[in-house]
Design a protein around this motif. Structure first.
Motif, PDB file in Angstrom:
ATOM      1  N   HIS A 211     -53.088 -13.090  26.624  1.00  0.00           N
ATOM      2  CA  HIS A 211     -54.360 -13.711  26.977  1.00  0.00           C
ATOM      3  C   HIS A 211     -54.399 -13.953  28.485  1.00  0.00           C
ATOM      4  O   HIS A 211     -53.360 -14.002  29.140  1.00  0.00           O
ATOM      5  CB  HIS A 211     -54.500 -15.043  26.233  1.00  0.00           C
ATOM      6  N   GLY A 212     -55.590 -14.129  29.023  1.00  0.00           N
ATOM      7  CA  GLY A 212     -55.758 -14.410  30.443  1.00  0.00           C
ATOM      8  C   GLY A 212     -56.022 -15.881  30.694  1.00  0.00           C
ATOM      9  O   GLY A 212     -56.843 -16.500  30.009  1.00  0.00           O
ATOM     10  N   GLU A 213     -55.337 -16.436  31.675  1.00  0.00           N
ATOM     11  CA  GLU A 213     -55.520 -17.853  32.012  1.00  0.00           C
ATOM     12  C   GLU A 213     -56.938 -18.140  32.514  1.00  0.00           C
ATOM     13  O   GLU A 213     -57.430 -19.257  32.411  1.00  0.00           O
ATOM     14  CB  GLU A 213     -54.506 -18.277  33.083  1.00  0.00           C
ATOM     15  N   GLN A 240     -51.672 -15.042  34.612  1.00  0.00           N
ATOM     16  CA  GLN A 240     -52.240 -16.058  35.495  1.00  0.00           C
ATOM     17  C   GLN A 240     -53.579 -15.641  36.085  1.00  0.00           C
ATOM     18  O   GLN A 240     -54.482 -16.458  36.252  1.00  0.00           O
ATOM     19  CB  GLN A 240     -51.247 -16.374  36.628  1.00  0.00           C
ATOM     20  N   GLU A 241     -53.753 -14.358  36.415  1.00  0.00           N
ATOM     21  CA  GLU A 241     -54.980 -13.866  37.032  1.00  0.00           C
ATOM     22  C   GLU A 241     -55.861 -13.101  36.047  1.00  0.00           C
ATOM     23  O   GLU A 241     -56.822 -12.444  36.453  1.00  0.00           O
ATOM     24  CB  GLU A 241     -54.651 -12.973  38.236  1.00  0.00           C
ATOM     25  N   GLY A 242     -55.526 -13.167  34.791  1.00  0.00           N
ATOM     26  CA  GLY A 242     -56.270 -12.407  33.791  1.00  0.00           C
ATOM     27  C   GLY A 242     -57.525 -13.099  33.304  1.00  0.00           C
ATOM     28  O   GLY A 242     -57.544 -14.318  33.138  1.00  0.00           O
ATOM     29  N   TYR A 248     -55.155  -5.342  30.494  1.00  0.00           N
ATOM     30  CA  TYR A 248     -54.366  -4.130  30.715  1.00  0.00           C
ATOM     31  C   TYR A 248     -54.254  -3.809  32.195  1.00  0.00           C
ATOM     32  O   TYR A 248     -53.305  -3.152  32.624  1.00  0.00           O
ATOM     33  CB  TYR A 248     -54.953  -2.961  29.929  1.00  0.00           C
ATOM     34  N   ASP A 249     -55.176  -4.292  32.971  1.00  0.00           N
ATOM     35  CA  ASP A 249     -55.079  -4.122  34.423  1.00  0.00           C
ATOM     36  C   ASP A 249     -53.943  -4.962  35.002  1.00  0.00           C
ATOM     37  O   ASP A 249     -53.488  -4.714  36.116  1.00  0.00           O
ATOM     38  CB  ASP A 249     -56.394  -4.521  35.109  1.00  0.00           C
ATOM     39  N   HIS A 250     -53.518  -5.961  34.256  1.00  0.00           N
ATOM     40  CA  HIS A 250     -52.452  -6.858  34.714  1.00  0.00           C
ATOM     41  C   HIS A 250     -51.090  -6.508  34.097  1.00  0.00           C
ATOM     42  O   HIS A 250     -50.136  -7.275  34.239  1.00  0.00           O
ATOM     43  CB  HIS A 250     -52.813  -8.303  34.386  1.00  0.00           C
ATOM     44  N   GLY A 251     -51.036  -5.364  33.410  1.00  0.00           N
ATOM     45  CA  GLY A 251     -49.753  -4.911  32.884  1.00  0.00           C
ATOM     46  C   GLY A 251     -49.499  -5.167  31.418  1.00  0.00           C
ATOM     47  O   GLY A 251     -48.349  -5.118  30.964  1.00  0.00           O
ATOM     48  N   ALA A 252     -50.554  -5.408  30.639  1.00  0.00           N
ATOM     49  CA  ALA A 252     -50.375  -5.726  29.219  1.00  0.00           C
ATOM     50  C   ALA A 252     -49.699  -4.594  28.445  1.00  0.00           C
ATOM     51  O   ALA A 252     -48.957  -4.850  27.488  1.00  0.00           O
ATOM     52  CB  ALA A 252     -51.716  -6.069  28.584  1.00  0.00           C
TER      53      ALA A 252
END
Length: 282
Positions: A211-213, A240-242, A248-252
């Protein structure tokens, strides 16, 4: 006193509008989709299944590429369609897993009226189709994104699936609505409450939540509450920045791969998932 009556009238009017428009707000539908190849994946079969009320839904399926690998039964969020999600899920195919992407009634050109009851019945038909192809319950992984996380959890509570993957999930849609429309008794007005907080108590498979914070649609606190209620093995990643749609842009993908390698492929190596493919997958 006149302004008080006016304010009350406006407030009641808002509640009426909320009640009447909730099907559109919760299930906005999606325009027709292209063929699977348009989204960068070849070899997906179109599986048309007839629902109990006669509605025909066409899902996308590709059998596992590797012997004994499970099928991921995937449910997308309340906007868009399977074509929008196929590009981000194709790594599952590259890993050797099968994939059955379920499409919803009222979406991508399909007939039918969306509702929690209808979606669950339709999802059960998709699960039954997989079982009819010869896949065991333990050879199925449920994957749910946003609204679809409710489907993934609900089925996992009823079948002995191998694992559950939840992207931006919620404890209940009623709580999501209440957080968004804090000035209204939203959770009492909502007809489809999607109580994942109740269903997950019966899930025995390993659960992975990411999940994104900064999610402004589904508060991250609801995902944490859901995680706390999962009774079995579980992992989680909170970016933290999701936000809601960019995980998926954050490495999921890396995190999902690691979860699958530990809880699914590890057990496959131990011979706990079976050692043969159904006829339909050969």
């Amino acid at each position: 006193m006149g302004w008080i009556m006016s304010a009350v009238t406006v407030y009641v009017g808002l509640m009426v509008v909320m009640y009447l428009l909730q099907p559109i707000l919760l299930y906005p539908g999606a325009s027709p989709r292209e063929e699977p190849e348009f989204y960068g994946v070849k070899g997906m079969e179109k599986i048309s299944l007839t629902m109990d009320d006669g509605v025909i839904l066409t899902h996308w399926f590709k059998a596992p590429a590797r012997l004994g690998y499970p099928v991921v039964l995937a449910f997308h969020g309340n906007a868009g369609h399977t074509g929008d999600r196929l590009p981000k899920l194709k790594y599952l195919l590259e890993m050797g897993f099968g994939l059955l992407q379920v499409e919803y009634r009222g979406y991508a050109g399909h007939k039918g009226r969306p509702s929690e009851t209808a979606f669950k019945a339709d999802g059960a038909v998709a699960m039954s189709w997989l079982l009819e192809q010869g896949y065991a319950e333990q050879q199925i992984i449920t994957y749910g994104e946003s609204l679809g996380s409710g489907m993934a959890i609900w089925l996992a509570a009823r079948y002995q699936v191998q694992a559950v993957i939840l992207e931006a999930p919620y404890s209940s849609i009623a709580e999501v609505a209440q957080a968004k429309y804090w000035y209204l008794p939203a959770k009492w007005l909502l007809r489809d409450k999607w109580r994942s907080d109740l269903a997950i108590r019966d899930v025995t498979a390993p659960v992975f939540i990411f999940h994104g914070e900064k999610d402004e649609l589904i508060p991250v606190a609801l995902a944490r509450r859901l995680l706390s209620l999962a009774p079995g093995e579980k992992q989680s990643v909170f970016f933290q920045e999701g936000y809601h749609m960019d995980l998926y842009d954050h490495g999921a993908e890396k995190n999902v791969r690691e979860f699958l390698e530990e809880y699914v492929l590890g057990k496959l190596g131990e011979g706990k998932l079976g050692n043969s493919l159904p006829e339909a997958a050969k």
